[in-house]
Design an enzyme around this catalytic site. Structure first.
Site, short mmCIF file in Angstrom:
data_model
loop_
_atom_site.label_atom_id
_atom_site.label_comp_id
_atom_site.label_asym_id
_atom_site.label_seq_id
_atom_site.Cartn_x
_atom_site.Cartn_y
_atom_site.Cartn_z
N CYS A 140 -0.49 1.71 -4.59
CA CYS A 140 -1.39 2.81 -4.93
C CYS A 140 -0.59 4.10 -4.92
CB CYS A 140 -2.49 2.96 -3.85
SG CYS A 140 -3.42 1.47 -3.56
N HIS A 170 0.84 -1.19 0.00
CA HIS A 170 0.00 0.00 0.00
C HIS A 170 0.87 1.23 0.00
CE1 HIS A 170 -3.65 -2.15 0.33
NE2 HIS A 170 -3.31 -2.72 1.48
#
Lengths: 294, 435
Positions: A109, A67
């Site tokens: 991301c 992430h």
């Protein structure tokens, strides 16, 4: 087994850990350890298998997945590493000549935080906005995102003599298929991407065992327990380091400390000293002196 | 005599070899009484290791020996034990041969003096005979080889053993009358530690007498000989210093070796007098006291030379003793060298006044050194004052020993000139006082 392995959704193919896989234990994958491995500032008791023994002829591939956000990456969901820290680490590596070329793929991301790097050299950036791929029906969560899937598919076709270059790598995941925006930054790289072979970074010859057996997960309760212990979300952060010195794949690189070489006295000194000794000897121990001494 | 010397050498080598193999070698090599920062074997190994890594061995405060030692041990580091045993054996054999020759000369001079009737009638019992002098060389070699100080110094692989060997060879070549070799060996000894410089004077005196040059500062031949000897000595010193430069390619051994000896930066406790003084001294006065202490070593040369003009070998003994006591980093190995000469003056025993006291004090101090070191460093119940007290006592005993022998020697000479039973003007017995 879930640590450090990538699971393909449909065929459960296990990709073995590559040459230098650092994720041997989830507890050792921390920001501090990562930066220490990169910059080489490890305690002296660290074994060689856990060190990044690179020199200025090594090409390094850094693949970070997990992430991330605007300007940072998450490590194990509990720590963060910012782009500035990474940039500093790379700059240290560059100053200490710990790499020749570096390919940095960020599979998270908002991975475009790499755009903020200003001063490193010879670094290739691959960034990506990640989007989830197909869910896996057995586990129930997304195991892999599309980019990783297409990248893996592309890389499986690469063999050590492949002539594919970086531009091919950029074209792996077009927007239509990946539903995300891959980006790359080549201004910090000194060579033209079309002339850089993929195998410069990915070409370490490593035995990869691909098995078509199914894995029988007999104990469902323990299985999920393991999953939740690792990570609430699909991808455990995976760090793959592929070290490929351009000359030969598996040769260990030279250590950093000065080489031990035997010192020898200079020849002029030896000559001078023994000439003097002989001169003195013959001056005193002429035959007629001998009977006085003994 | 050669057979007994061989037997003695074998016994000594056996003792040393046995100690090398035992577990005592390691603790002995770390005793501060036996090794000093200059002579420690650990530092020699460290210097060689630094050299193998490509770094100058004199960088950092580790290695303080001369480059020729580096050259020697570069090839002999695996045979270090044999080297040190050989050094001890060479020193003993050199002393043996030197003392034998010296005895011959003493006896010859005595014979001439007897024939010239120079001795008063009542001091015939002071005349030495060849029978009593027969075993003196063997005793000298034995005193050197079997001295516990020498054995400890050899087992610790202290380079003091090499220095002793060079000094013994210097004594041998001086007594044999070989000017060039004497100058060269003295130069080697000086090159290793500066203090044998003071041995120039007795060497020059002896060689002049050997060549029948009158020792008279007003004569030109005296100065000509002095110039010759100094030229050989300083010339070989210059050659060796330049050769050491070529060994390592730099001059940084000069501050490391000679600067270290002269400026005493390392204040590790040893059996000398420097460490305690300089540990407690204010920085302001350090240079002053450094000069005072260093001049103290060299200062006794001139008065002793004037007094002992006719007895240069005794002067050499005194000078060696003064060096061993007052040098900046003494070890027991230095003491052992001049203690080896004591059998040469064994005929003075009837005039020695303090010999019992001195021997007791020396033995007690040698035993107390490790005890108080342990109490100070390990048990913590003593402090440095205790250890320095023992150091002081040891040095006082040594000085007392040397001055006692000096007194006895001069007294015997006086008796030989003026008769044994001296009477004052009114006929009562006179006592002699050393002024």
């Amino acid at each position: 087994r879930f640590q450090g392995d990538q699971l393909l959704p449909y065929t459960h193919v296990l990709l073995q850990n590559l040459l230098f896989s650092f994720s041997s234990g989830t507890q050792s994958v921390t920001v501090e350890n990562f930066l220490r491995v990169l910059t080489g500032r490890l305690p002296p008791s660290t074994p060689r298998s856990k060190r990044l023994l690179s020199d200025d002829r090594s090409n390094i591939l850094i693949y970070l997945t997990g992430h991330g956000g605007n300007g940072f990456l998450k490590f194990q969901d509990s720590e963060e590493i910012s782009n500035v820290e990474l940039a500093d680490a790379f700059e240290q590596m560059w100053q200490k000549r710990r790499y020749n070329e570096l390919l940095f793929i960020i599979d998270t991301c908002q991975g475009s935080f790499g755009n903020l790097f200003k001063y490193n050299l010879n670094i290739y950036f691959f960034t990506l906005f990640v989007f989830q791929h197909q869910p896996d029906l057995a586990i129930g969560v997304h195991l892999m995102d599309r980019y990783t899937f297409y990248l893996l598919e592309f890389l499986e076709d690469i063999h050590p003599a492949s002539k594919a270059n970086m531009n091919d790598l950029f074209k792996v995941c077009p927007k239509s298929q990946c539903v995300s925006t891959p980006g790359h930054r080549t201004d910090l790289f000194q060579r033209d991407p079309a002339s850089v072979l993929i195998t410069d970074f990915f070409g370490s010859v490593r035995k990869v065992e691909i098995t078509t057996e199914t894995v029988n997960l007999t104990d469902p309760i323990k299985f999920i327990h393991t999953i939740t212990k690792l990570h609430p979300h699909p991808d455990p952060p995976l760090l793959l380091f592929l070290l490929h010195p351009p000359s030969s794949p598996l040769l260990p690189v030279s250590p950093q400390k000065p080489k031990q070489k035997d010192w020898h006295p200079p020849d002029g000194f030896i000559l001078g000293l023994w000439t003097l000794i002989l001169m003195v000897f013959f001056q005193t121990y002429g035959v007629k002196h001998l009977k006085h001494i003994f | 005599m050669a057979a007994s010397l061989t037997l003695l050498v074998i016994v000594a080598v056996t003792i040393r070899a046995a100690l090398y193999r035992s577990s005592l070698a390691e603790p002995i090599a770390e005793r501060v009484e036996v090794v000093s920062p200059i002579t420690a074997w650990k530092r020699v190994i460290e210097g060689l290791a630094l050299l193998d890594l490509g770094v100058s061995p004199y960088s950092g405060d580790v290695f303080h020996e001369t480059p020729l030692i580096i050259y020697l041990f570069h090839f002999l580091v695996d045979y270090a034990e044999i080297t040190f045993m050989l050094a001890d054996v060479i020193a003993a054999v050199a002393l043996y041969m030197a003392v034998k020759d010296f005895n011959k000369q003493v006896f010859r001079k005595q014979k001439f003096a007897l024939e010239a009737n120079r001795y008063p009638a009542d001091c015939l019992e002071l005349i030495r005979s060849p029978t009593e002098m027969h075993y003196i060389p063997l005793k000298v070699a034995m005193f050197y080889l079997l001295n516990p100080f020498t054995i400890l110094s050899c087992v610790a692989k202290s380079t003091c053993g090499l220095n002793n060997a060079v000094l013994a060879l210097f004594v041998l070549t001086t007594i044999k009358g070989n000017v060039l070799l004497s100058a060269i060996f003295l130069c080697l000894a000086t090159y290793q530690s500066i203090y044998p410089l003071t041995l120039c004077a007795p060497a020059m005196l002896y060689l002049m007498q050997h060549q029948y040059i009158p020792v008279n500062p007003r004569r030109a031949s005296f100065w000509w000989f002095v110039v010759q000897y100094l030229f050989m000595y300083l010339g070989s010193l210059f050659v060796i210093v330049c050769l050491s430069f070529f060994l390592l390619g730099s001059w940084d051994y000069l501050p490391s070796v000679y600067g270290f000896i002269l400026s005493v930066p390392d204040l590790t406790p040893n059996i000398g007098l420097f460490w305690y003084f300089f540990a407690e001294m204010f920085e302001h006065f350090r240079l002053f006291f450094l000069c005072v202490f260093q001049i103290n070593v060299f200062f006794y040369t001139i008065p002793l030379c004037i007094k002992l003009k006719d007895h240069p070998v005794f002067l050499m003994f005194m000078q060696l003793a003064v060096i061993s006591i007052f040098k900046s980093y003494p070890t027991v190995g230095d003491t052992a060298l001049y203690l080896a000469f004591l059998p040469v003056w064994s005929h003075l025993h009837r005039f020695l006044r303090n010999i019992f006291l001195v021997s007791c004090v020396l033995l007690a101090c040698s035993a107390l050194f490790p005890v108080l070191w342990h109490l100070w460093i390990y048990a913590g119940s003593a402090n440095s004052n205790f250890y320095y007290a023992i150091t002081l006592l040891f040095n006082v005993a040594q000085i007392l020993l040397v001055s006692d022998y000096f007194y006895a020697y001069l007294r015997r000479e006086h008796h030989l000139t003026y008769g044994l039973y001296l009477k004052k003007k009114d006929g009562s017995e006179a006592t002699l006082v050393l002024k």
